[in-house]
Design an enzyme around this catalytic site. Structure first.
Site, PDB file in Angstrom:
ATOM      1  NE  ARG A 241      -7.994  16.983  -3.761  1.00 10.50           N
ATOM      2  CZ  ARG A 241      -8.183  17.934  -4.672  1.00 10.50           C
ATOM      3  NH1 ARG A 241      -9.314  18.617  -4.663  1.00 10.50           N
ATOM      4  NH2 ARG A 241      -7.261  18.197  -5.563  1.00 10.50           N
ATOM      5  CD  GLU A 270     -14.549  13.860  -6.194  1.00  5.90           C
ATOM      6  OE1 GLU A 270     -14.003  14.403  -7.162  1.00  5.90           O
ATOM      7  OE2 GLU A 270     -15.065  14.505  -5.259  1.00  5.90           O
ATOM      8  CG  HIS A 288     -14.226  17.833  -7.998  1.00  5.75           C
ATOM      9  ND1 HIS A 288     -13.487  16.806  -7.461  1.00  5.75           N
ATOM     10  CD2 HIS A 288     -13.449  18.944  -7.904  1.00  5.75           C
ATOM     11  CE1 HIS A 288     -12.317  17.275  -7.061  1.00  5.75           C
ATOM     12  NE2 HIS A 288     -12.272  18.573  -7.316  1.00  5.75           N
TER      13      HIS A 288
END
Length: 322
Positions: A241, A270, A288
């Site tokens: 994370r 993000e 991601h």
């Protein structure tokens, strides 16, 4: 019998949307853009289930109680985007999708590691820009991973899978920190040494890979002092994370040469990524992609569906967060 009404906050794989549409009255986010906090809050009042993703924010303010929704079927293993205490306090069950992301996320960690060590991102950018002048003995030399020390912070499923790949493929030596004991059964033959503190792991490692949940006490756990312990030749990998790293401290460490490089699949705030990180050559940056294979994303969606099916059938949900 009237179908239960559920909301998917983003588009999911087509096969999963079709499965859910058979048994449920499904509301799709056809624009596939993040919903506002207010819109998700409103959906709690006119749906029986809301199925959020990591791109959503579900703070305490939306859990006012008396909701029609009784379950949050989270699409993903991480849930720090949801205020779990507030959600459960408002009477909602929260589920997630553990296990099915393990292999793909570990693969992503190894991808970042290898790209960073061998300067693959730099090389591709040079070639695509038409700047490659041909092979030469001293051109873009990286470092080998074989024999290096890999430090794992968070030795859960993904941490173990990452360590196993690194050891089998590259012969890396593994040290790790985990808050709780990790049984020999879970390690299943993996040669790894548990150290007493995070600091011990950082100081002992050539490459550090983060595999711990975000939020709470883990927010900014990788601060300036800890980043400096990895050293000017060390590499930091994050496929966990974004908020576990203090991003401003990371930028400063990379700019000042206190850290050799960083491979990041996740970011704080993000999809915004600091321009300083983008401009650096000693970073590898992915959008991601940790679980981004067709098979895994379908498995995730089907696990959410299984949780919903069990809940509405009055059975224990397979994957409760709370």
């Amino acid at each position: 019998m009237t179908k239960k009404k559920i909301l998917l906050t983003r588009r999911w794989p087509d096969t999963v949307e079709k499965r859910l549409s058979v048994d449920y009255d499904v509301t799709l986010n056809t624009d596939d853009v993040p919903m506002t906090i207010d819109a998700i809050g409103a959906a709690l009042n006119d749906h029986d289930a809301v199925c959020p993703t990591v791109s959503d924010k579900l703070p305490a303010s939306i859990f006012t109680g008396g909701h029609r929704a009784r379950i949050l079927g989270n699409y993903g293993v991480g849930f720090n985007h949801i205020d779990i205490t507030a959600a459960t306090g408002a009477g909602l069950t929260v589920t997630n999708t553990p296990g099915v992301l393990t292999d793909c996320t570990a693969d992503t960690a190894l991808t970042l590691m290898l790209m960073l060590a061998r300067r693959a991102g730099e090389g591709e950018r040079e070639l695509r820009a038409g700047k490659w002048a041909g092979w030469r003995p001293t051109h873009m030399m990286g470092t080998r991973l074989g024999g290096k020390v890999l430090g794992i912070i968070g030795m859960g499923r993904i941490g173990i899978a990452t360590a196993r790949r690194a050891q089998a493929a590259f012969g890396m030596n593994v040290v790790f920190f985990n808050r709780s004991d990790v049984s020999a059964e879970k390690l299943d033959g993996l040669q790894a040494m548990r150290l007493d503190t995070i600091e011990d792991v950082l100081a002992a490692s050539d490459v550090v890979s983060l595999h711990l949940p975000g939020g709470g006490a883990n927010t900014h756990m990788m601060n300036a002092e800890r980043l400096a312990l990895i050293g000017p030749k060390g590499m930091l990998i994050n496929s966990a994370r974004g908020d576990v790293i203090d991003q401003r401290a990371l930028i400063a460490a990379l700019q000042d040469g206190k850290l050799g490089g960083a491979g990041l699949d996740v970011f704080e705030g993000e999809p915004d990524v600091p321009a300083e990180l983008i401009a650096m050559e000693n970073t590898v940056l992915l959008p991601h992609l940790g679980s981004a294979t067709t098979e895994t994303r379908e498995d995730m969606g089907n696990m959410v569906a299984d949780n919903l099916d069990a809940f509405f059938a009055g059975k224990p949900v397979p994957n409760p967060v709370s």
